[in-house]
Design a protein around this motif. Structure first.
Motif, PDB file in Angstrom:
ATOM      1  N   PRO A 145       9.166   8.893  10.752  1.00  0.00           N
ATOM      2  CA  PRO A 145       9.343  10.313   9.282  1.00  0.00           C
ATOM      3  C   PRO A 145      10.548   9.034   9.121  1.00  0.00           C
ATOM      4  O   PRO A 145      11.342   9.089   7.302  1.00  0.00           O
ATOM      5  N   LYS A 146      11.497   8.512   9.578  1.00  0.00           N
ATOM      6  CA  LYS A 146      11.712   7.242   9.110  1.00  0.00           C
ATOM      7  C   LYS A 146      11.588   6.292   8.343  1.00  0.00           C
ATOM      8  O   LYS A 146      12.436   5.540   7.631  1.00  0.00           O
ATOM      9  N   ALA A 147      10.363   6.049   8.546  1.00  0.00           N
ATOM     10  CA  ALA A 147       9.762   4.258   7.855  1.00  0.00           C
ATOM     11  C   ALA A 147       9.813   5.131   7.043  1.00  0.00           C
ATOM     12  O   ALA A 147       9.657   4.094   5.792  1.00  0.00           O
ATOM     13  N   ILE A 148       8.771   6.467   6.585  1.00  0.00           N
ATOM     14  CA  ILE A 148       8.558   6.705   5.316  1.00  0.00           C
ATOM     15  C   ILE A 148      10.234   7.366   4.640  1.00  0.00           C
ATOM     16  O   ILE A 148       9.260   6.388   3.305  1.00  0.00           O
ATOM     17  N   GLN A 149      11.157   7.356   4.588  1.00  0.00           N
ATOM     18  CA  GLN A 149      11.679   7.830   4.350  1.00  0.00           C
ATOM     19  C   GLN A 149      12.177   7.042   3.417  1.00  0.00           C
ATOM     20  O   GLN A 149      12.589   6.385   2.546  1.00  0.00           O
ATOM     21  N   ARG A 150      12.342   5.615   3.918  1.00  0.00           N
ATOM     22  CA  ARG A 150      12.955   4.480   3.925  1.00  0.00           C
ATOM     23  C   ARG A 150      12.228   3.200   2.448  1.00  0.00           C
ATOM     24  O   ARG A 150      12.448   3.304   1.829  1.00  0.00           O
ATOM     25  N   HIS A 151      10.685   3.995   2.762  1.00  0.00           N
ATOM     26  CA  HIS A 151       9.669   3.523   1.984  1.00  0.00           C
ATOM     27  C   HIS A 151       9.484   4.357   0.544  1.00  0.00           C
ATOM     28  O   HIS A 151       8.945   3.323  -0.878  1.00  0.00           O
ATOM     29  N   ALA A 152      10.764   5.450   0.745  1.00  0.00           N
ATOM     30  CA  ALA A 152      10.032   6.174  -0.206  1.00  0.00           C
ATOM     31  C   ALA A 152      11.668   6.113  -1.177  1.00  0.00           C
ATOM     32  O   ALA A 152      11.574   6.074  -2.201  1.00  0.00           O
ATOM     33  N   GLU A 153      12.766   5.538  -0.381  1.00  0.00           N
ATOM     34  CA  GLU A 153      13.698   5.038  -1.145  1.00  0.00           C
ATOM     35  C   GLU A 153      13.678   4.236  -1.750  1.00  0.00           C
ATOM     36  O   GLU A 153      14.260   3.719  -3.463  1.00  0.00           O
ATOM     37  N   LEU A 154      12.569   3.008  -1.167  1.00  0.00           N
ATOM     38  CA  LEU A 154      12.619   1.702  -1.908  1.00  0.00           C
ATOM     39  C   LEU A 154      12.206   1.928  -3.282  1.00  0.00           C
ATOM     40  O   LEU A 154      12.437   1.792  -4.274  1.00  0.00           O
ATOM     41  N   ALA A 155      10.949   3.221  -3.284  1.00  0.00           N
ATOM     42  CA  ALA A 155      10.169   2.785  -4.278  1.00  0.00           C
ATOM     43  C   ALA A 155      10.688   3.923  -4.999  1.00  0.00           C
ATOM     44  O   ALA A 155      10.606   4.036  -6.707  1.00  0.00           O
ATOM     45  N   SER A 162      14.243   3.613  -5.860  1.00  0.00           N
ATOM     46  CA  SER A 162      14.674   2.549  -6.482  1.00  0.00           C
ATOM     47  C   SER A 162      14.232   2.162  -7.718  1.00  0.00           C
ATOM     48  O   SER A 162      14.847   1.268  -8.548  1.00  0.00           O
ATOM     49  N   LEU A 163      12.639   1.843  -7.083  1.00  0.00           N
ATOM     50  CA  LEU A 163      12.384   0.684  -8.453  1.00  0.00           C
ATOM     51  C   LEU A 163      11.074   1.886  -9.261  1.00  0.00           C
ATOM     52  O   LEU A 163      10.437   1.742 -10.565  1.00  0.00           O
ATOM     53  N   GLY A 164      12.050   3.145  -9.250  1.00  0.00           N
ATOM     54  CA  GLY A 164      11.012   3.493 -10.705  1.00  0.00           C
ATOM     55  C   GLY A 164      10.372   4.815  -9.919  1.00  0.00           C
ATOM     56  O   GLY A 164       9.331   5.217 -10.813  1.00  0.00           O
ATOM     57  N   ALA A 165      10.019   5.296  -8.767  1.00  0.00           N
ATOM     58  CA  ALA A 165       9.375   6.210  -8.340  1.00  0.00           C
ATOM     59  C   ALA A 165       9.567   6.887  -8.749  1.00  0.00           C
ATOM     60  O   ALA A 165      10.832   7.380  -8.465  1.00  0.00           O
ATOM     61  N   ASP A 166       8.597   8.470  -9.098  1.00  0.00           N
ATOM     62  CA  ASP A 166       8.848  10.330  -8.920  1.00  0.00           C
ATOM     63  C   ASP A 166       8.675  10.600  -7.775  1.00  0.00           C
ATOM     64  O   ASP A 166       7.629  10.927  -7.437  1.00  0.00           O
ATOM     65  N   LEU A 167       9.098  10.733  -6.911  1.00  0.00           N
ATOM     66  CA  LEU A 167       9.589  11.608  -5.712  1.00  0.00           C
ATOM     67  C   LEU A 167       8.875  13.269  -5.435  1.00  0.00           C
ATOM     68  O   LEU A 167       8.835  13.744  -4.526  1.00  0.00           O
ATOM     69  N   LYS A 168       9.715  13.328  -6.539  1.00  0.00           N
ATOM     70  CA  LYS A 168       9.141  15.074  -6.881  1.00  0.00           C
ATOM     71  C   LYS A 168       7.690  15.301  -7.004  1.00  0.00           C
ATOM     72  O   LYS A 168       7.375  16.106  -7.895  1.00  0.00           O
ATOM     73  N   ALA A 169       7.134  14.128  -7.410  1.00  0.00           N
ATOM     74  CA  ALA A 169       5.567  14.336  -8.149  1.00  0.00           C
ATOM     75  C   ALA A 169       4.618  14.900  -6.746  1.00  0.00           C
ATOM     76  O   ALA A 169       4.604  14.870  -6.245  1.00  0.00           O
ATOM     77  N   LYS A 170       3.626  15.908  -8.189  1.00  0.00           N
ATOM     78  CA  LYS A 170       3.115  16.856  -6.888  1.00  0.00           C
ATOM     79  C   LYS A 170       2.656  16.029  -6.096  1.00  0.00           C
ATOM     80  O   LYS A 170       2.626  16.193  -5.029  1.00  0.00           O
ATOM     81  N   LYS A 171       2.059  14.768  -6.412  1.00  0.00           N
ATOM     82  CA  LYS A 171       1.228  13.747  -5.769  1.00  0.00           C
ATOM     83  C   LYS A 171       2.346  13.507  -4.408  1.00  0.00           C
ATOM     84  O   LYS A 171       2.215  14.112  -3.027  1.00  0.00           O
ATOM     85  N   VAL A 172       3.592  13.309  -4.291  1.00  0.00           N
ATOM     86  CA  VAL A 172       3.955  13.199  -2.973  1.00  0.00           C
ATOM     87  C   VAL A 172       4.610  14.205  -2.381  1.00  0.00           C
ATOM     88  O   VAL A 172       4.949  14.428  -0.854  1.00  0.00           O
ATOM     89  N   ALA A 175       0.932  -1.012  -0.327  1.00  0.00           N
ATOM     90  CA  ALA A 175       0.204  -0.247  -0.079  1.00  0.00           C
ATOM     91  C   ALA A 175       1.323   1.550   0.239  1.00  0.00           C
ATOM     92  O   ALA A 175       0.467   2.034  -0.796  1.00  0.00           O
ATOM     93  N   ALA A 176       2.033   1.592   0.875  1.00  0.00           N
ATOM     94  CA  ALA A 176       3.338   2.831   0.613  1.00  0.00           C
ATOM     95  C   ALA A 176       3.321   2.520  -0.685  1.00  0.00           C
ATOM     96  O   ALA A 176       3.708   3.560  -1.033  1.00  0.00           O
ATOM     97  N   LEU A 177       4.255   1.477  -0.968  1.00  0.00           N
ATOM     98  CA  LEU A 177       4.794   1.499  -3.038  1.00  0.00           C
ATOM     99  C   LEU A 177       3.747   1.847  -3.569  1.00  0.00           C
ATOM    100  O   LEU A 177       3.581   2.721  -4.636  1.00  0.00           O
ATOM    101  N   HIS A 178       2.098   1.421  -3.185  1.00  0.00           N
ATOM    102  CA  HIS A 178       1.298   2.377  -4.618  1.00  0.00           C
ATOM    103  C   HIS A 178       1.228   3.422  -4.099  1.00  0.00           C
ATOM    104  O   HIS A 178       0.884   4.949  -5.268  1.00  0.00           O
ATOM    105  N   ASP A 179       0.926   4.153  -2.772  1.00  0.00           N
ATOM    106  CA  ASP A 179       0.902   5.751  -2.893  1.00  0.00           C
ATOM    107  C   ASP A 179       2.303   6.813  -3.465  1.00  0.00           C
ATOM    108  O   ASP A 179       1.715   7.637  -3.821  1.00  0.00           O
TER     109      ASP A 179
END
Length: 343
Positions: free
Chosen positions: A174-184, A186-196, A78-82
């Motif tokens: 916050p640290k857990a969120i950061q790690r999930h974001a880092e994994l996402a 690495s899998l191709g997520a755009d952390l600069k996307a407006k939604k994020v 669910a976190a990766l989905h976000d």
């Protein structure tokens, strides 16, 4: 609470039953993402070539290319989905008895993923293999153990694909969120996307609001509880990623005399009034009894927080994205802001 409560208890089973953990570890992730990926198919636009990611066990998962066939614990999925990363299969609480999405499924479309197991100890290895998995992702509550990966089939499961474990214990939100974001990422997520970025801004604002609420209401005491038919569990705040973070923001919790495991104290319903509290945060997982199921217990009805109508849900296993964690902070801030001194 799950059946683990009524069988010989492992430390992991106790956690599934209603405990949780916290402190602080964040490890560096490996992997790159393009700057101009779209939100709708971020993983599909990830750079080709070797992929690797160092997880919170200190182990590095590697693949010849960015994994596409991903299987994950439901809350992690669910976190990766976000972040725009979709999985093919999930394991862990995904649907309720009536077929609706479990609270831990977040915004996942549970009709579009293969459910390999929906309860503790259930993981269909044959279905997992049929998905041709390229990556397994789950949480780590206890060192060396993979959340909802059954011990009896663990070796078979881990032989089929690289695995990543992200801390749900010994960390803060916050640290857990950061790690999930880092994994996402690495899998191709755009952390600069407006939604994020919008969700991150909301989270930071919510954290400020909770800090201000706690500072303005130092007299308010909060209890983190979880209920089963026979017992009431009072969690020690510093042992859980969510409540440890709330403490860091200034929220004051009652401190139970925990059992040998260190996470919570079990109380009989006759002794449920042992710790006076102005607000009770109740475990909202489908494995725990909810407040409306406790009306037949007279000792529950007599608790000051219950009589004052100051019982709120606790997301005991947060979905670690900014989008899902911001409302948790907002809701607790609102509860503290309007709470009366009940105990």
């Amino acid at each position: 609470m799950p059946n683990a409560l009524h069988s010989p208890l492992s430390r992991r089973g106790l956690l599934a039953a209603g405990g949780a953990v916290g402190l602080g570890v964040a490890l560096a992730a490996c992997g790159n993402s393009d700057d101009d990926k779209g939100e709708s198919d971020a993983a599909g636009d990830a750079k080709a070539g070797p992929w690797s990611f160092k997880d919170d066990r200190g182990e590095t998962a590697e693949a010849d290319s960015v994994p596409k066939s991903i299987v994950a614990f439901t809350g992690t999925a669910a976190a990766l989905h976000d972040y725009g990363i979709e999985v093919k299969g999930v394991f862990g609480p995904t649907t309720t008895k009536d077929g609706k999405p479990d609270i831990q499924a977040g915004d996942l479309d549970v009709t579009k993923v293969e459910i390999l197991g929906n309860v503790w100890g259930e993981f269909n290895v044959e279905k997992y293999a049929a998905l041709a998995p390229e990556l397994l992702v789950t949480a780590q509550w206890v060192k060396g153990e993979l959340w909802y990966v059954p011990e009896q089939s663990r070796d078979k499961i881990l032989k089929l694909a690289p695995s990543v474990a992200l801390l749900a214990a010994e960390t803060t939100v916050p640290k857990a969120i950061q790690r999930h974001a880092e994994l996402a990422e690495s899998l191709g997520a755009d952390l600069k996307a407006k939604k994020v970025t919008d969700a991150k801004a909301r989270f930071e604002k919510a954290a400020g609001r909770l800090r201000a609420a706690a500072k303005s209401r130092p007299e308010i005491r909060v209890m983190a509880g979880s209920a089963s038919q026979d017992l009431f569990y009072v969690s020690l705040a510093k042992m859980s990623a969510d409540t440890l973070y709330f403490q860091e923001l200034g929220v004051r919790f009652v401190e139970p005399k925990v059992n040998a495991q260190g996470f919570f104290e079990e109380l009989s319903w006759e002794n449920v009034d042992k710790y006076p509290a102005d607000i009770i945060m109740m475990d909202n997982r489908s494995s725990a009894l909810q407040p409306d199921a406790l009306t037949s217990k007279p000792t529950w009805a007599r608790l000051p927080a219950v009589k004052a109508g100051q019982v709120v849900p606790r997301v005991s296993e947060p979905i670690y994205s900014y989008d899902k964690c911001a409302p948790i902070l907002e809701d607790l801030a609102a509860a503290i802001e309007k709470a009366g001194k009940a105990a």
